[in-house]
Design a protein around this motif. Structure first.
Motif, PDB file in Angstrom:
ATOM      1  N   HIS A 113       1.398   0.522   8.206  1.00 49.99           N
ATOM      2  CA  HIS A 113       2.614   1.525   8.755  1.00 49.99           C
ATOM      3  C   HIS A 113       3.816   1.053   7.877  1.00 49.99           C
ATOM      4  CE1 HIS A 113       5.133   3.773  11.068  1.00 49.99           C
ATOM      5  NE2 HIS A 113       5.939   2.498  11.454  1.00 49.99           N
ATOM      6  N   TYR A 114       4.108  -0.209   8.008  1.00 50.46           N
ATOM      7  CA  TYR A 114       5.053  -0.816   7.375  1.00 50.46           C
ATOM      8  C   TYR A 114       5.408  -0.745   6.004  1.00 50.46           C
ATOM      9  CZ  TYR A 114       7.060  -2.042  12.165  1.00 50.46           C
ATOM     10  OH  TYR A 114       7.718  -1.933  13.213  1.00 50.46           O
ATOM     11  N   CYS A 115       4.253  -0.983   5.281  1.00 51.67           N
ATOM     12  CA  CYS A 115       3.879  -0.621   4.031  1.00 51.67           C
ATOM     13  C   CYS A 115       4.288   0.664   3.482  1.00 51.67           C
ATOM     14  CB  CYS A 115       2.876  -1.233   3.594  1.00 51.67           C
ATOM     15  SG  CYS A 115       2.605  -3.094   3.377  1.00 51.67           S
ATOM     16  N   SER A 116       3.995   1.697   4.197  1.00 49.83           N
ATOM     17  CA  SER A 116       4.316   3.005   3.916  1.00 49.83           C
ATOM     18  C   SER A 116       5.489   3.511   4.098  1.00 49.83           C
ATOM     19  CB  SER A 116       3.277   3.957   4.905  1.00 49.83           C
ATOM     20  OG  SER A 116       3.685   3.989   6.050  1.00 49.83           O
ATOM     21  N   LEU A 117       6.534   2.821   4.744  1.00 46.13           N
ATOM     22  CA  LEU A 117       7.793   3.338   5.071  1.00 46.13           C
ATOM     23  C   LEU A 117       8.589   3.280   3.928  1.00 46.13           C
ATOM     24  CD1 LEU A 117       8.399   1.718   8.408  1.00 46.13           C
ATOM     25  CD2 LEU A 117       7.754   4.018   8.094  1.00 46.13           C
ATOM     26  N   SER A 118       8.623   2.433   2.840  1.00 45.88           N
ATOM     27  CA  SER A 118       9.517   2.277   1.881  1.00 45.88           C
ATOM     28  C   SER A 118       8.928   2.908   0.477  1.00 45.88           C
ATOM     29  CB  SER A 118       9.630   1.139   1.305  1.00 45.88           C
ATOM     30  OG  SER A 118      10.440   0.782   0.352  1.00 45.88           O
ATOM     31  N   PRO A 119       9.577   3.819   0.070  1.00 45.55           N
ATOM     32  CA  PRO A 119       9.164   4.317  -1.499  1.00 45.55           C
ATOM     33  C   PRO A 119       9.666   3.359  -2.569  1.00 45.55           C
ATOM     34  CG  PRO A 119      11.273   5.358  -0.856  1.00 45.55           C
ATOM     35  CD  PRO A 119      10.818   4.440   0.062  1.00 45.55           C
ATOM     36  N   PHE A 120      10.085   2.149  -2.285  1.00 48.60           N
ATOM     37  CA  PHE A 120      10.477   1.180  -3.582  1.00 48.60           C
ATOM     38  C   PHE A 120       9.468   0.156  -3.510  1.00 48.60           C
ATOM     39  CE2 PHE A 120      14.164   3.297  -2.011  1.00 48.60           C
ATOM     40  CZ  PHE A 120      14.599   3.902  -3.120  1.00 48.60           C
ATOM     41  N   SER A 121       8.090   0.339  -3.661  1.00 48.33           N
ATOM     42  CA  SER A 121       7.256  -0.674  -3.566  1.00 48.33           C
ATOM     43  C   SER A 121       6.368  -0.472  -5.009  1.00 48.33           C
ATOM     44  CB  SER A 121       6.621  -0.854  -2.504  1.00 48.33           C
ATOM     45  OG  SER A 121       5.324  -1.728  -2.828  1.00 48.33           O
ATOM     46  N   ILE A 122       6.263  -1.376  -5.655  1.00 50.71           N
ATOM     47  CA  ILE A 122       5.659  -1.065  -7.171  1.00 50.71           C
ATOM     48  C   ILE A 122       3.994  -1.016  -6.418  1.00 50.71           C
ATOM     49  CG2 ILE A 122       4.564  -2.323  -9.181  1.00 50.71           C
ATOM     50  CD1 ILE A 122       7.129  -3.482  -9.414  1.00 50.71           C
ATOM     51  N   ARG A 123       3.544  -1.660  -5.650  1.00 50.62           N
ATOM     52  CA  ARG A 123       2.201  -1.829  -5.028  1.00 50.62           C
ATOM     53  C   ARG A 123       2.330  -2.015  -3.460  1.00 50.62           C
ATOM     54  NH1 ARG A 123      -1.723  -5.967  -7.872  1.00 50.62           N
ATOM     55  NH2 ARG A 123      -1.027  -5.598 -10.019  1.00 50.62           N
ATOM     56  N   ARG A 124       1.569  -1.149  -2.685  1.00 47.43           N
ATOM     57  CA  ARG A 124       1.554  -1.236  -1.261  1.00 47.43           C
ATOM     58  C   ARG A 124       0.365  -1.170  -0.685  1.00 47.43           C
ATOM     59  NH1 ARG A 124       1.185   3.606   1.261  1.00 47.43           N
ATOM     60  NH2 ARG A 124       1.552   5.297  -0.079  1.00 47.43           N
ATOM     61  N   ALA A 125      -0.105  -1.948   0.393  1.00 49.98           N
ATOM     62  CA  ALA A 125      -1.055  -1.659   1.320  1.00 49.98           C
ATOM     63  C   ALA A 125      -1.116  -0.159   1.470  1.00 49.98           C
ATOM     64  CB  ALA A 125      -1.262  -2.656   2.437  1.00 49.98           C
ATOM     65  N   ASP A 126      -2.467   0.445   1.064  1.00 45.96           N
ATOM     66  CA  ASP A 126      -2.326   1.980   1.454  1.00 45.96           C
ATOM     67  C   ASP A 126      -3.464   2.222   2.514  1.00 45.96           C
ATOM     68  OD1 ASP A 126      -1.860   4.699   0.896  1.00 45.96           O
ATOM     69  OD2 ASP A 126      -3.976   4.671   0.274  1.00 45.96           O
ATOM     70  N   LYS A 127      -4.558   1.354   2.540  1.00 40.79           N
ATOM     71  CA  LYS A 127      -5.729   1.589   3.605  1.00 40.79           C
ATOM     72  C   LYS A 127      -6.528   0.358   3.481  1.00 40.79           C
ATOM     73  CE  LYS A 127      -8.616   4.208   0.396  1.00 40.79           C
ATOM     74  NZ  LYS A 127      -9.322   5.557   0.424  1.00 40.79           N
ATOM     75  N   VAL A 128      -7.353   0.105   4.579  1.00 37.89           N
ATOM     76  CA  VAL A 128      -8.477  -1.060   4.642  1.00 37.89           C
ATOM     77  C   VAL A 128      -9.357  -0.670   3.203  1.00 37.89           C
ATOM     78  CG1 VAL A 128      -9.961  -2.095   5.546  1.00 37.89           C
ATOM     79  CG2 VAL A 128      -7.974  -1.593   6.859  1.00 37.89           C
ATOM     80  N   ALA A 129      -9.569  -1.734   2.646  1.00 35.42           N
ATOM     81  CA  ALA A 129     -10.469  -1.450   1.388  1.00 35.42           C
ATOM     82  C   ALA A 129     -11.953  -0.976   1.669  1.00 35.42           C
ATOM     83  CB  ALA A 129     -10.654  -3.002   0.760  1.00 35.42           C
TER      84      ALA A 129
ATOM     85  N   CYS B 122      -6.635  -1.902   0.275  1.00 38.46           N
ATOM     86  CA  CYS B 122      -6.584  -1.066  -1.032  1.00 38.46           C
ATOM     87  C   CYS B 122      -4.998  -1.193  -1.439  1.00 38.46           C
ATOM     88  CB  CYS B 122      -7.139   0.319  -1.143  1.00 38.46           C
ATOM     89  SG  CYS B 122      -8.678   0.522  -1.032  1.00 38.46           S
ATOM     90  N   LEU B 123      -4.772  -1.413  -2.625  1.00 36.27           N
ATOM     91  CA  LEU B 123      -3.282  -1.347  -3.000  1.00 36.27           C
ATOM     92  C   LEU B 123      -2.840  -0.093  -3.780  1.00 36.27           C
ATOM     93  CD1 LEU B 123      -2.515  -5.129  -3.864  1.00 36.27           C
ATOM     94  CD2 LEU B 123      -2.109  -3.849  -1.653  1.00 36.27           C
ATOM     95  N   GLN B 124      -2.112   0.885  -3.420  1.00 37.29           N
ATOM     96  CA  GLN B 124      -1.816   1.963  -4.149  1.00 37.29           C
ATOM     97  C   GLN B 124      -0.437   1.577  -4.966  1.00 37.29           C
ATOM     98  OE1 GLN B 124      -0.453   5.445  -1.856  1.00 37.29           O
ATOM     99  NE2 GLN B 124      -1.359   6.783  -3.345  1.00 37.29           N
ATOM    100  N   GLU B 125      -0.586   1.893  -6.421  1.00 37.19           N
ATOM    101  CA  GLU B 125       0.331   1.735  -7.264  1.00 37.19           C
ATOM    102  C   GLU B 125       1.418   2.866  -7.316  1.00 37.19           C
ATOM    103  OE1 GLU B 125      -0.536   0.156 -11.347  1.00 37.19           O
ATOM    104  OE2 GLU B 125      -2.066  -0.814 -10.315  1.00 37.19           O
ATOM    105  N   LEU B 126       2.494   2.542  -7.856  1.00 35.16           N
ATOM    106  CA  LEU B 126       3.606   3.637  -7.576  1.00 35.16           C
ATOM    107  C   LEU B 126       3.230   4.469  -8.924  1.00 35.16           C
ATOM    108  CD1 LEU B 126       6.359   4.570  -6.658  1.00 35.16           C
ATOM    109  CD2 LEU B 126       7.535   3.261  -8.244  1.00 35.16           C
TER     110      LEU B 126
END
Length: 195
Positions: free
Chosen positions: A130-146, A184-188
């Motif tokens: 949830h907290y990783c999804s709040l900011s659009p300013f992340s190069i990579r962020r946790a998106d879901k459990v792998a 899983c990390l989602q890249e910008l």
């Protein structure tokens, strides 16, 4: 083409395979056997107790040694702990070759604290997402459990990462044969979003 699924049952203990070891561990070192030991004996940190499923003298002795409870009494497959001070442990430090005449010191988290990390990830994975999804300013962020399921079909082959041995994180739109990270990390996608 028929899909060939191989479901792998989710285990919260997989954190010890993916997220608790240093990045540069030697190729011969793995937490795989520690993970198997935890799964086989259903060992977990639950509240103020470390619990397991069998009451066998040999297993009780191994658990006491592994988790540094030599002076503690085992009461029916569990050991009570004081979380405030008994989770303060000394990690294992070792040196690996870094350059021709140089070494780098790496640290492995104590098994007691690895159990605490399993409990932490299990309790907080949704908050992390949830907290990783709040900011659009992340190069990579946790998106879901792998993912734990992979396919042996044309789509799997097309989406399979080309450099699995060298990649350190599992990315959102790729499939992997082995576990890399818990999330899983989602890249910008577009750099213009940051600007």
């Amino acid at each position: 083409m028929k899909k060939n699924k191989r479901p792998i049952k989710y285990k919260k203990e997989r954190v010890v395979l993916s997220d608790v070891l240093p990045f540069e561990i030697p190729i011969t070192f793995s937490n795989r056997h520690f993970y198997d030991f935890l799964i086989k004996n259903k060992i977990e940190l639950s509240g103020n107790k470390i619990k397991w499923d069998k009451n066998e003298n040999t297993l009780n002795t191994i658990i006491k040694l592994l988790f540094d409870f030599r002076d503690k009494a085992v009461i029916t497959n569990e050991i009570g702990i004081n979380r405030k001070w008994e989770l303060k442990t000394i990690p294992f430090n070792y040196k690996i070759s870094h350059k021709e005449n140089d070494f780098r010191e790496l640290t492995i988290v104590h098994p007691k604290n690895q159990l605490a990390l399993i409990e932490f990830y299990e309790a907080n994975k949704q908050l992390i997402l949830h907290y990783c999804s709040l900011s659009p300013f992340s190069i990579r962020r946790a998106d879901k459990v792998a993912k734990f399921i992979f396919h042996k079909d044309k789509t799997h082959k097309d989406k399979l990462s080309n450099n699995q041995d060298y990649e350190t994180v599992e990315e959102y739109d790729k499939e992997y044969e082995s576990l890399k990270t818990f999330f899983c990390l989602q890249e910008l996608q577009q750099h213009s979003q940051v600007l």
